[in-house]
Write a protein that holds these residues in place. Structure first.
Motif, PDB file in Angstrom:
ATOM      1  N   LYS A  15     -28.958 -28.595 -39.051  1.00 47.56           N
ATOM      2  CA  LYS A  15     -29.015 -29.928 -38.666  1.00 47.56           C
ATOM      3  C   LYS A  15     -27.712 -30.672 -38.827  1.00 47.56           C
ATOM      4  O   LYS A  15     -26.592 -30.124 -39.432  1.00 47.56           O
ATOM      5  CB  LYS A  15     -30.010 -30.672 -39.455  1.00 47.56           C
ATOM      6  CG  LYS A  15     -31.454 -29.971 -39.332  1.00 47.56           C
ATOM      7  CD  LYS A  15     -32.422 -30.781 -40.301  1.00 47.56           C
ATOM      8  CE  LYS A  15     -33.896 -30.124 -39.942  1.00 47.56           C
ATOM      9  NZ  LYS A  15     -34.704 -31.119 -40.686  1.00 47.56           N
ATOM     10  N   LYS A  16     -27.503 -31.729 -38.116  1.00 43.35           N
ATOM     11  CA  LYS A  16     -26.363 -32.586 -38.342  1.00 43.35           C
ATOM     12  C   LYS A  16     -26.011 -32.869 -39.530  1.00 43.35           C
ATOM     13  O   LYS A  16     -26.806 -33.284 -40.448  1.00 43.35           O
ATOM     14  CB  LYS A  16     -26.637 -34.054 -37.374  1.00 43.35           C
ATOM     15  CG  LYS A  16     -26.626 -33.731 -35.958  1.00 43.35           C
ATOM     16  CD  LYS A  16     -26.847 -34.926 -35.262  1.00 43.35           C
ATOM     17  CE  LYS A  16     -26.720 -34.666 -33.680  1.00 43.35           C
ATOM     18  NZ  LYS A  16     -27.867 -34.145 -33.226  1.00 43.35           N
ATOM     19  N   VAL A  17     -24.806 -32.613 -40.132  1.00 45.04           N
ATOM     20  CA  VAL A  17     -24.077 -32.823 -41.551  1.00 45.04           C
ATOM     21  C   VAL A  17     -24.832 -32.045 -42.183  1.00 45.04           C
ATOM     22  O   VAL A  17     -24.828 -32.214 -43.699  1.00 45.04           O
ATOM     23  CB  VAL A  17     -24.289 -34.208 -42.013  1.00 45.04           C
ATOM     24  CG1 VAL A  17     -23.188 -35.311 -40.968  1.00 45.04           C
ATOM     25  CG2 VAL A  17     -25.384 -34.883 -41.967  1.00 45.04           C
ATOM     26  N   SER A  18     -25.496 -30.703 -42.022  1.00 37.83           N
ATOM     27  CA  SER A  18     -25.828 -29.867 -43.043  1.00 37.83           C
ATOM     28  C   SER A  18     -24.508 -28.653 -43.105  1.00 37.83           C
ATOM     29  O   SER A  18     -23.688 -28.852 -42.736  1.00 37.83           O
ATOM     30  CB  SER A  18     -27.124 -28.884 -42.435  1.00 37.83           C
ATOM     31  OG  SER A  18     -26.875 -28.362 -41.293  1.00 37.83           O
ATOM     32  N   VAL A  19     -24.647 -27.998 -44.359  1.00 36.13           N
ATOM     33  CA  VAL A  19     -23.625 -27.482 -44.608  1.00 36.13           C
ATOM     34  C   VAL A  19     -24.336 -25.703 -45.186  1.00 36.13           C
ATOM     35  O   VAL A  19     -25.377 -25.696 -45.874  1.00 36.13           O
ATOM     36  CB  VAL A  19     -22.994 -27.636 -45.878  1.00 36.13           C
ATOM     37  CG1 VAL A  19     -21.793 -26.643 -46.286  1.00 36.13           C
ATOM     38  CG2 VAL A  19     -22.515 -29.192 -45.565  1.00 36.13           C
ATOM     39  N   ILE A  20     -23.555 -24.785 -44.551  1.00 32.42           N
ATOM     40  CA  ILE A  20     -24.018 -23.419 -44.923  1.00 32.42           C
ATOM     41  C   ILE A  20     -22.787 -22.764 -45.662  1.00 32.42           C
ATOM     42  O   ILE A  20     -21.784 -22.905 -45.228  1.00 32.42           O
ATOM     43  CB  ILE A  20     -24.224 -22.501 -43.790  1.00 32.42           C
ATOM     44  CG1 ILE A  20     -25.306 -23.020 -42.858  1.00 32.42           C
ATOM     45  CG2 ILE A  20     -24.475 -21.068 -44.221  1.00 32.42           C
ATOM     46  CD1 ILE A  20     -25.604 -22.172 -41.604  1.00 32.42           C
ATOM     47  N   ALA A  21     -22.908 -22.548 -47.145  1.00 34.99           N
ATOM     48  CA  ALA A  21     -22.019 -21.741 -47.538  1.00 34.99           C
ATOM     49  C   ALA A  21     -21.889 -20.278 -47.756  1.00 34.99           C
ATOM     50  O   ALA A  21     -23.008 -19.769 -48.439  1.00 34.99           O
ATOM     51  CB  ALA A  21     -21.949 -22.533 -49.215  1.00 34.99           C
ATOM     52  N   ILE A  22     -20.815 -19.668 -47.681  1.00 35.38           N
ATOM     53  CA  ILE A  22     -20.901 -18.117 -47.424  1.00 35.38           C
ATOM     54  C   ILE A  22     -20.014 -17.679 -48.312  1.00 35.38           C
ATOM     55  O   ILE A  22     -18.632 -17.875 -48.163  1.00 35.38           O
ATOM     56  CB  ILE A  22     -20.749 -17.897 -46.025  1.00 35.38           C
ATOM     57  CG1 ILE A  22     -22.026 -18.323 -44.919  1.00 35.38           C
ATOM     58  CG2 ILE A  22     -20.793 -16.336 -46.090  1.00 35.38           C
ATOM     59  CD1 ILE A  22     -21.636 -18.036 -43.412  1.00 35.38           C
ATOM     60  N   ALA A  23     -20.207 -16.775 -49.038  1.00 31.95           N
ATOM     61  CA  ALA A  23     -19.379 -15.864 -49.901  1.00 31.95           C
ATOM     62  C   ALA A  23     -18.911 -14.855 -48.906  1.00 31.95           C
ATOM     63  O   ALA A  23     -19.664 -13.892 -48.579  1.00 31.95           O
ATOM     64  CB  ALA A  23     -19.838 -15.193 -51.190  1.00 31.95           C
ATOM     65  N   LEU A  24     -17.621 -14.661 -48.316  1.00 36.90           N
ATOM     66  CA  LEU A  24     -17.141 -13.748 -47.732  1.00 36.90           C
ATOM     67  C   LEU A  24     -16.745 -12.611 -48.367  1.00 36.90           C
ATOM     68  O   LEU A  24     -16.273 -12.489 -49.330  1.00 36.90           O
ATOM     69  CB  LEU A  24     -15.927 -14.245 -46.764  1.00 36.90           C
ATOM     70  CG  LEU A  24     -16.116 -15.286 -45.673  1.00 36.90           C
ATOM     71  CD1 LEU A  24     -14.711 -15.820 -45.203  1.00 36.90           C
ATOM     72  CD2 LEU A  24     -16.860 -14.911 -44.605  1.00 36.90           C
ATOM     73  N   ASP A  25     -17.066 -11.393 -47.748  1.00 42.12           N
ATOM     74  CA  ASP A  25     -16.709 -10.136 -48.322  1.00 42.12           C
ATOM     75  C   ASP A  25     -15.166 -10.207 -48.249  1.00 42.12           C
ATOM     76  O   ASP A  25     -14.493 -10.875 -47.581  1.00 42.12           O
ATOM     77  CB  ASP A  25     -17.380  -8.765 -47.749  1.00 42.12           C
ATOM     78  CG  ASP A  25     -17.245  -8.753 -46.314  1.00 42.12           C
ATOM     79  OD1 ASP A  25     -16.013  -9.161 -45.682  1.00 42.12           O
ATOM     80  OD2 ASP A  25     -18.197  -8.197 -45.502  1.00 42.12           O
ATOM     81  N   ARG A  26     -14.788  -8.972 -48.865  1.00 42.36           N
ATOM     82  CA  ARG A  26     -13.193  -8.690 -48.708  1.00 42.36           C
ATOM     83  C   ARG A  26     -12.603  -8.710 -47.512  1.00 42.36           C
ATOM     84  O   ARG A  26     -11.466  -8.970 -47.122  1.00 42.36           O
ATOM     85  CB  ARG A  26     -12.851  -7.711 -49.742  1.00 42.36           C
ATOM     86  CG  ARG A  26     -12.901  -7.833 -51.162  1.00 42.36           C
ATOM     87  CD  ARG A  26     -12.072  -6.791 -51.966  1.00 42.36           C
ATOM     88  NE  ARG A  26     -12.537  -7.011 -53.417  1.00 42.36           N
ATOM     89  CZ  ARG A  26     -12.049  -7.774 -54.256  1.00 42.36           C
ATOM     90  NH1 ARG A  26     -11.082  -8.634 -53.927  1.00 42.36           N
ATOM     91  NH2 ARG A  26     -12.218  -7.961 -55.460  1.00 42.36           N
ATOM     92  N   SER A  27     -13.281  -8.106 -46.579  1.00 47.42           N
ATOM     93  CA  SER A  27     -13.053  -7.834 -45.193  1.00 47.42           C
ATOM     94  C   SER A  27     -12.949  -9.302 -44.339  1.00 47.42           C
ATOM     95  O   SER A  27     -12.150  -9.144 -43.106  1.00 47.42           O
ATOM     96  CB  SER A  27     -13.538  -6.809 -44.580  1.00 47.42           C
ATOM     97  OG  SER A  27     -15.051  -7.381 -44.196  1.00 47.42           O
ATOM     98  N   GLY A  28     -13.950 -10.273 -44.680  1.00 43.01           N
ATOM     99  CA  GLY A  28     -13.956 -11.387 -44.118  1.00 43.01           C
ATOM    100  C   GLY A  28     -14.740 -11.098 -42.719  1.00 43.01           C
ATOM    101  O   GLY A  28     -14.483 -12.094 -41.905  1.00 43.01           O
ATOM    102  N   THR A  29     -15.370 -10.077 -42.808  1.00 46.58           N
ATOM    103  CA  THR A  29     -16.022  -9.744 -41.377  1.00 46.58           C
ATOM    104  C   THR A  29     -17.832 -10.110 -41.749  1.00 46.58           C
ATOM    105  O   THR A  29     -18.566  -9.882 -40.806  1.00 46.58           O
ATOM    106  CB  THR A  29     -16.124  -8.210 -40.874  1.00 46.58           C
ATOM    107  OG1 THR A  29     -16.472  -7.210 -42.122  1.00 46.58           O
ATOM    108  CG2 THR A  29     -14.654  -8.061 -40.546  1.00 46.58           C
ATOM    109  N   GLY A  30     -18.140 -10.210 -42.844  1.00 46.90           N
ATOM    110  CA  GLY A  30     -19.650 -10.538 -43.409  1.00 46.90           C
ATOM    111  C   GLY A  30     -19.527 -11.029 -44.668  1.00 46.90           C
ATOM    112  O   GLY A  30     -18.500 -11.640 -45.483  1.00 46.90           O
ATOM    113  N   GLY A  31     -20.826 -11.616 -45.028  1.00 48.30           N
ATOM    114  CA  GLY A  31     -20.851 -12.254 -46.497  1.00 48.30           C
ATOM    115  C   GLY A  31     -22.092 -12.699 -46.694  1.00 48.30           C
ATOM    116  O   GLY A  31     -23.161 -12.068 -46.125  1.00 48.30           O
TER     117      GLY A  31
END
Length: 163
Positions: free
Chosen positions: A126-142
């Motif tokens: 939704k507008k002004v919602s936030v998803i926080a992701i811990a990226l893996d070391r490769s930066g390709t997933g999290g």
């Protein structure tokens, strides 16, 4: 590195005669962007890089984040409205030094698609919602760290101003 995907606040309708690029935040959008930014400031404690789409509504939303976090927007990135996760990934992997948190202010449907590609789960953006992701070391997933809708972030912002 943590990646925060932030959707811009409410903007003018596309039918007001201007281009999509020039759509500005509504009065409600300005209020909700400020509330979200205040709440998000309680959630981010490490070094931050802030990237935004160059479209006006995202620039305006990012300006509230910059103020609340005490940083500047470091990039107005054309790959954000283009939906080019590959280019963004390349660019965040090239950051030196790596920030603790990269905040990307962008648009739907790209943010939802990127979240699903990086984490393997779909969340409503939704507008002004936030998803926080811990990226893996490769930066390709999290992995999902947390997800917040506008009401929760606004309440956190109220706490910030009371404390």
């Amino acid at each position: 590195m943590d990646l925060l995907l932030v959707r811009h606040a409410e903007a003018e309708d596309a039918g007001n005669g201007g281009s999509d690029f020039e759509r500005q935040l509504t009065a409600h959008g300005h209020v909700s962007a400020a509330e979200m930014a205040d709440g998000l400031a309680l959630c981010v404690r490490n070094q931050v890089a802030l990237w935004s789409s160059p479209l006006v509504r995202t620039r305006e939303t990012a300006a509230y984040l910059a103020t609340a976090l005490g940083v500047e927007v470091s990039s107005y990135h054309d790959a954000i409205p283009a939906g080019d996760l590959g280019q963004l990934r390349h660019d965040w992997q090239s950051l030196s030094p790596q920030p603790g948190t990269l905040i990307v202010v962008g648009h739907q449907p790209h943010l939802g698609i990127w979240g699903a590609q990086l984490m393997g789960i779909s969340l409503p953006v939704k507008k002004v919602s936030v998803i926080a992701i811990a990226l893996d070391r490769s930066g390709t997933g999290g992995q999902l760290l947390w997800y917040a809708q506008p009401v929760a972030l606004a309440r956190l912002g109220q706490i910030r101003h009371q404390g």
